[in-house]
Design an enzyme around this catalytic site. Sequence first.
Site, mmCIF file in Angstrom:
data_model
loop_
_atom_site.group_PDB
_atom_site.id
_atom_site.type_symbol
_atom_site.label_atom_id
_atom_site.label_comp_id
_atom_site.label_asym_id
_atom_site.label_seq_id
_atom_site.Cartn_x
_atom_site.Cartn_y
_atom_site.Cartn_z
ATOM 1 N N ASP A 1 85.455 26.183 -19.653
ATOM 2 C CA ASP A 1 83.896 25.688 -19.768
ATOM 3 C C ASP A 1 83.199 26.338 -18.499
ATOM 4 O O ASP A 1 83.731 26.908 -17.469
ATOM 5 C CB ASP A 1 84.338 24.103 -19.318
ATOM 6 C CG ASP A 1 84.941 23.852 -18.051
ATOM 7 O OD1 ASP A 1 85.824 24.312 -17.936
ATOM 8 O OD2 ASP A 1 84.310 22.876 -17.313
ATOM 9 N N GLU B 1 87.473 22.007 -16.561
ATOM 10 C CA GLU B 1 87.713 22.126 -15.184
ATOM 11 C C GLU B 1 86.372 21.781 -14.196
ATOM 12 O O GLU B 1 86.438 21.112 -13.260
ATOM 13 C CB GLU B 1 88.198 23.535 -14.791
ATOM 14 C CG GLU B 1 88.684 23.772 -13.343
ATOM 15 C CD GLU B 1 87.719 24.041 -12.354
ATOM 16 O OE1 GLU B 1 88.130 24.036 -11.183
ATOM 17 O OE2 GLU B 1 86.284 24.362 -12.493
HETATM 18 ZN ZN LIG Z 1 86.207 27.793 -11.986
#
Ligand SMILES: [Zn+2]
Length: 417
Positions: free
Chosen positions: A86, A181
Amino acid sequence: MTPVAAELADDVLDRFLRYARIDTQSAAGVDASPSTEKQLDLSRLLRDELEEIGLEDVRLDEYGYVYGSLPGVESAPAIGLIAHVDTSPDVTGTDVKPQVHEGYSGGVIELPGDPSVVLDPEELPLLKKKLGHDIVTTDGTTLLGADDKAGVAEIMAAVAYLKRNPDLEHAPIRVSFTVDEEVAGGAEHLDLERFGAKYAYTLDGSELGEIEAETFNASKVTITIRGRSTHPGTAKGQLVNAVKLAADLIAALPRDGRSPETTEERQGFVHPTKLSGGAEEATIEFIVRDHDVAQMQEHVALLRRLADDVKEREPRASVEVREEEQYRNMGEVIEQHPEVIEAAEEAIRRIGVEPVHSIIRGGTDGARLSQRGLPTPNLFTGGSEYHSRREWASVQDMAAAAAMIVELAQVWAERTA
Ligand SMILES: [Zn+2]
């Protein structure tokens, strides 16, 4: 560049440009994994490519995580390689148009999509060091997503290289590409048992040669102030305004330290991130950060004292302080496994670079994974200026990172053979 890095450069760049064009922006406050369906566009591609390369046990699980494994020397521990698909919600990742500026000559880099966004080496000391490198930027309208598609591309190129060169003795490799994340962190759904790695590395750092083994300790503190609301026309002697009490508490925060805007290196802080409410009830949310646990507790104690002060001045109000632990400094866990750092240092030296130890003023997936029992320091990827339209990456440094992974896999095989 080492011969391995030179051989890997084209593949890393080709993969990076393909992955960067796929929009994988995550979203905060979504109670699902992945937080956005579009992250799966890259997860599915990576699953297919890992299968093509010939890894074993390749799978995309229900959370959007991709796994694969590459068998190696049986006596060596299995080594995990982790990167996230992401990109940050801070800046758009739709329609990324990567630009490759070959042979950087040291000047200002202009971006075709927005003349107001330039990369000026006077403002970007790291860029200044990349004379002669091929620099990848955006067109100025989006982020680049080198955080963390540089890491993804490097792991992919490295495992493809190991698979193509079966004569190289290397440790068993476990790959995982995670989601979200940037919004959740922690790789909470990573199935450690099935992953089966003894040690792991996130490829989610920045400058050439860096090893990061220390993060902040992190807590969220919520202070809820309850006043007493009445009709303002008949409020004399009755009204206790929670908004004003909250303002007093915020005004009492230290001005010359303990804030993100006044600290650096190992200095921690208390940081009010959100204020909401009305005369009846007001809530202040803080994040509290410090590399040192005792200092961290001292920051939380400061907030408790300020809350007590409010209560003391206005006994009719009620004040509640709630602390939630977010993650802990992974340094404490990694210290107990110095071999994890030593192997990374050796791999970095073998690509002709002196390792640099730096601390993270933040967290990584590795912080939570280390806490869960998988020591996971963070390694460089060659990207820079993350979460911004000025994000850039050096092709030579990305190739060096991929070559480092190839070396790392061999270092672990030698050490235990
Ligand atoms: Zn990162």
